[in-house]
Scaffold this motif. Structure first.
Motif, PDB file in Angstrom:
ATOM      1  N   LEU A  11      73.461  50.596  89.009  1.00 13.22           N
ATOM      2  CA  LEU A  11      74.181  51.847  88.809  1.00 13.22           C
ATOM      3  C   LEU A  11      75.659  51.594  88.584  1.00 13.22           C
ATOM      4  O   LEU A  11      76.302  52.239  87.764  1.00 13.22           O
ATOM      5  CB  LEU A  11      73.983  52.772  90.020  1.00 13.22           C
ATOM      6  N   GLU A  12      76.188  50.618  89.353  1.00  8.82           N
ATOM      7  CA  GLU A  12      77.604  50.311  89.199  1.00  8.82           C
ATOM      8  C   GLU A  12      77.891  49.779  87.802  1.00  8.82           C
ATOM      9  O   GLU A  12      78.926  50.035  87.212  1.00  8.82           O
ATOM     10  CB  GLU A  12      78.020  49.266  90.248  1.00  8.82           C
ATOM     11  N   VAL A  13      76.943  49.005  87.259  1.00 15.85           N
ATOM     12  CA  VAL A  13      77.121  48.464  85.921  1.00 15.85           C
ATOM     13  C   VAL A  13      77.012  49.566  84.879  1.00 15.85           C
ATOM     14  O   VAL A  13      77.706  49.572  83.879  1.00 15.85           O
ATOM     15  CB  VAL A  13      76.062  47.363  85.648  1.00 15.85           C
ATOM     16  N   MET A  14      76.138  50.556  85.144  1.00 17.47           N
ATOM     17  CA  MET A  14      75.882  51.599  84.169  1.00 17.47           C
ATOM     18  C   MET A  14      76.960  52.666  84.136  1.00 17.47           C
ATOM     19  O   MET A  14      77.149  53.324  83.136  1.00 17.47           O
ATOM     20  CB  MET A  14      74.531  52.268  84.449  1.00 17.47           C
ATOM     21  N   GLU A  15      77.660  52.835  85.236  1.00 16.46           N
ATOM     22  CA  GLU A  15      78.641  53.928  85.320  1.00 16.46           C
ATOM     23  C   GLU A  15      79.668  53.900  84.202  1.00 16.46           C
ATOM     24  O   GLU A  15      79.941  54.925  83.581  1.00 16.46           O
ATOM     25  CB  GLU A  15      79.325  53.916  86.681  1.00 16.46           C
ATOM     26  N   PRO A  16      80.283  52.760  83.881  1.00 17.10           N
ATOM     27  CA  PRO A  16      81.255  52.752  82.780  1.00 17.10           C
ATOM     28  C   PRO A  16      80.638  53.203  81.462  1.00 17.10           C
ATOM     29  O   PRO A  16      81.281  53.860  80.666  1.00 17.10           O
ATOM     30  CB  PRO A  16      81.697  51.280  82.720  1.00 17.10           C
ATOM     31  N   GLY A  17      79.374  52.843  81.243  1.00 17.03           N
ATOM     32  CA  GLY A  17      78.692  53.273  80.036  1.00 17.03           C
ATOM     33  C   GLY A  17      78.552  54.782  79.978  1.00 17.03           C
ATOM     34  O   GLY A  17      78.723  55.389  78.922  1.00 17.03           O
ATOM     35  N   TYR A  18      78.212  55.359  81.136  1.00 19.52           N
ATOM     36  CA  TYR A  18      78.102  56.814  81.196  1.00 19.52           C
ATOM     37  C   TYR A  18      79.444  57.467  80.901  1.00 19.52           C
ATOM     38  O   TYR A  18      79.541  58.458  80.184  1.00 19.52           O
ATOM     39  CB  TYR A  18      77.600  57.259  82.575  1.00 19.52           C
ATOM     40  N   GLU A  19      80.497  56.887  81.474  1.00 24.76           N
ATOM     41  CA  GLU A  19      81.833  57.438  81.241  1.00 24.76           C
ATOM     42  C   GLU A  19      82.203  57.326  79.767  1.00 24.76           C
ATOM     43  O   GLU A  19      82.794  58.230  79.185  1.00 24.76           O
ATOM     44  CB  GLU A  19      82.861  56.694  82.098  1.00 24.76           C
ATOM     45  N   LYS A  20      81.845  56.206  79.153  1.00 24.47           N
ATOM     46  CA  LYS A  20      82.134  56.015  77.739  1.00 24.47           C
ATOM     47  C   LYS A  20      81.357  57.025  76.895  1.00 24.47           C
ATOM     48  O   LYS A  20      81.885  57.596  75.933  1.00 24.47           O
ATOM     49  CB  LYS A  20      81.765  54.589  77.330  1.00 24.47           C
ATOM     50  N   ALA A  21      80.096  57.272  77.293  1.00 25.42           N
ATOM     51  CA  ALA A  21      79.284  58.242  76.574  1.00 25.42           C
ATOM     52  C   ALA A  21      79.873  59.636  76.695  1.00 25.42           C
ATOM     53  O   ALA A  21      79.949  60.388  75.719  1.00 25.42           O
ATOM     54  CB  ALA A  21      77.849  58.216  77.098  1.00 25.42           C
ATOM     55  N   ASP A  22      80.288  60.000  77.919  1.00 25.67           N
ATOM     56  CA  ASP A  22      80.912  61.307  78.130  1.00 25.67           C
ATOM     57  C   ASP A  22      82.181  61.437  77.303  1.00 25.67           C
ATOM     58  O   ASP A  22      82.458  62.487  76.720  1.00 25.67           O
ATOM     59  CB  ASP A  22      81.232  61.502  79.621  1.00 25.67           C
ATOM     60  N   SER A  23      82.972  60.361  77.278  1.00 25.36           N
ATOM     61  CA  SER A  23      84.209  60.377  76.504  1.00 25.36           C
ATOM     62  C   SER A  23      83.920  60.568  75.019  1.00 25.36           C
ATOM     63  O   SER A  23      84.634  61.295  74.321  1.00 25.36           O
ATOM     64  CB  SER A  23      84.970  59.069  76.735  1.00 25.36           C
ATOM     65  N   LEU A  24      82.853  59.912  74.540  1.00 26.67           N
ATOM     66  CA  LEU A  24      82.474  60.036  73.131  1.00 26.67           C
ATOM     67  C   LEU A  24      82.050  61.455  72.804  1.00 26.67           C
ATOM     68  O   LEU A  24      82.410  62.000  71.756  1.00 26.67           O
ATOM     69  CB  LEU A  24      81.336  59.060  72.818  1.00 26.67           C
ATOM     70  N   VAL A  25      81.298  62.075  73.730  1.00 26.17           N
ATOM     71  CA  VAL A  25      80.861  63.461  73.525  1.00 26.17           C
ATOM     72  C   VAL A  25      82.060  64.393  73.442  1.00 26.17           C
ATOM     73  O   VAL A  25      82.136  65.267  72.569  1.00 26.17           O
ATOM     74  CB  VAL A  25      79.917  63.906  74.668  1.00 26.17           C
ATOM     75  N   GLU A  26      83.022  64.214  74.363  1.00 22.25           N
ATOM     76  CA  GLU A  26      84.196  65.078  74.381  1.00 22.25           C
ATOM     77  C   GLU A  26      85.047  64.870  73.131  1.00 22.25           C
ATOM     78  O   GLU A  26      85.587  65.825  72.564  1.00 22.25           O
ATOM     79  CB  GLU A  26      85.040  64.812  75.638  1.00 22.25           C
ATOM     80  N   THR A  27      85.161  63.601  72.685  1.00 29.10           N
ATOM     81  CA  THR A  27      85.908  63.325  71.460  1.00 29.10           C
ATOM     82  C   THR A  27      85.254  63.991  70.264  1.00 29.10           C
ATOM     83  O   THR A  27      85.930  64.563  69.400  1.00 29.10           O
ATOM     84  CB  THR A  27      86.000  61.802  71.218  1.00 29.10           C
ATOM     85  N   THR A  28      83.926  63.946  70.231  1.00 28.22           N
ATOM     86  CA  THR A  28      83.186  64.588  69.145  1.00 28.22           C
ATOM     87  C   THR A  28      83.406  66.092  69.153  1.00 28.22           C
ATOM     88  O   THR A  28      83.577  66.715  68.100  1.00 28.22           O
ATOM     89  CB  THR A  28      81.676  64.288  69.276  1.00 28.22           C
TER      90      THR A  28
END
Length: 333
Positions: A11-28
């Motif tokens: 989960l700790e490894v995946m969290e940054p990916g989730y944050e990056k995905a959220d950031s990408l969604v917001e940028t879109t």
């Protein structure tokens, strides 16, 4: 226990990916809103152009095509339709997305005071801008004041535009841009609000009012606050303009120029604006207390630097260029 630790590490490894995905969604979403803004501008020009051409071609046979009233309504339709389509396409709940929440009765009273307490600042910005530009809107709407009752002018020129503009700028745009940071979102939407007026005179005080409207929305948690103040400011301006139009155009500015030197007028208006800012600050604090938003406003302020998303994009720059071009065109013609 070992499996739990392994899962936790995953989960700790995946969290940054989730944050990056959220950031990408917001940028879109932000980029999509920038395109929406450009489409809104094109829609406004298209509707206004089509109506003007229809008036030229068929105005003699269909008189209402030459009506200034109808022209205003068509232009407002051109502005709001893209945003309505955007909200419908994305299946947003308008009540939650636009923050349509009821206000404390005393808050409404203070909003009325806020609207009129802001007038020294509006007059100051207006006076400065009139030194380098002219009141284009006042002259273009003159026929409306003579053809229709005052209440009709207030509804059409003040009521409808204030609802349309608040939905677009403090609604769709601001609610999306704030993911990049509240202060950044507030400043950008205020600038866009000013530029969308397409003339230097209105832009000067529209930017300031745009900032006030964003602050009111955050203080109250409801877009109804900016709608009320926006309507009162525009409505009062329309009412006074309709009453004085037949007597003189820009009478207060002309009189001031004739009686007092510009430097003195500017100093007086600047001092009145400073006093106005103090009064507005007291009113904002009182409204926050009535709406029980003190802690929320504090949280917003403390989190101001935590969001670093981008708002600027080619479509947004294109929109600004078109607006500036239209302001220059209106200024020289």
């Amino acid at each position: 226990m070992g499996n739990y630790d392994k899962t936790e590490k995953n989960l700790e490894v995946m969290e940054p990916g989730y944050e990056k995905a959220d950031s990408l969604v917001e940028t879109t979403r932000v980029q999509g809103n920038n395109w929406l803004l450009l489409i809104t501008l094109v829609s406004y020009f298209f509707c206004s152009f089509v109506w003007k051409e229809a008036a030229n071609l068929f105005g003699s046979r269909i008189p209402f095509l030459q009506s200034t009233m109808c022209s205003v309504l068509v232009s407002q339709t051109g502005l709001i339709v893209p945003t309505i389509c955007y909200l419908w396409k994305n299946k947003y709940n308008p009540v939650h997305f636009l923050k349509l929440h009821f206000l404390h009765p005393l808050t409404i009273v203070l909003l009325v005071v806020f609207a009129y307490a802001s007038y020294p600042i509006i007059v100051f910005c207006n006076y400065l801008s009139l030194q380098v530009s002219e009141n284009i809107v006042g002259s273009s709407l003159g026929s409306l004041y003579t053809e229709y009752p005052v209440w009709v002018c207030v509804v059409v020129i003040a009521g409808i535009p204030c609802i349309v503009e608040e939905i677009i700028f403090r609604g769709s745009l601001y609610q999306t841009y704030q993911n990049a940071g509240l202060i950044k979102a507030g400043v950008v939407t205020a600038i866009l609000f000013g530029f969308f007026h397409l003339n230097i005179n209105q832009m000067s005080y529209a930017i300031v009012l745009g900032l006030f409207f964003v602050i009111l929305n955050e203080i109250t948690g409801s877009i109804l606050s900016s709608m009320i103040v926006h309507f009162l400011i525009n409505g009062t301006s329309v009412y006074l303009s309709s009453k004085t139009y037949s007597a003189a155009n820009n009478i207060s500015v002309d009189t001031a120029n004739a009686m007092l030197p510009n430097e003195l007028v500017i100093l007086v208006l600047a001092f009145m604006s400073l006093v106005s800012l103090v009064i507005l600050a007291v009113l904002l604090y009182s409204i926050a207390c009535l709406e029980k938003r003190q802690e929320k406003v504090k949280e917003i302020w403390e989190a101001k630097g935590q969001q670093t998303g981008k708002i600027i994009s080619p479509s947004l720059i294109g929109t600004l260029i078109v607006c500036v071009g239209m302001m220059i065109w209106n200024q020289i013609n």
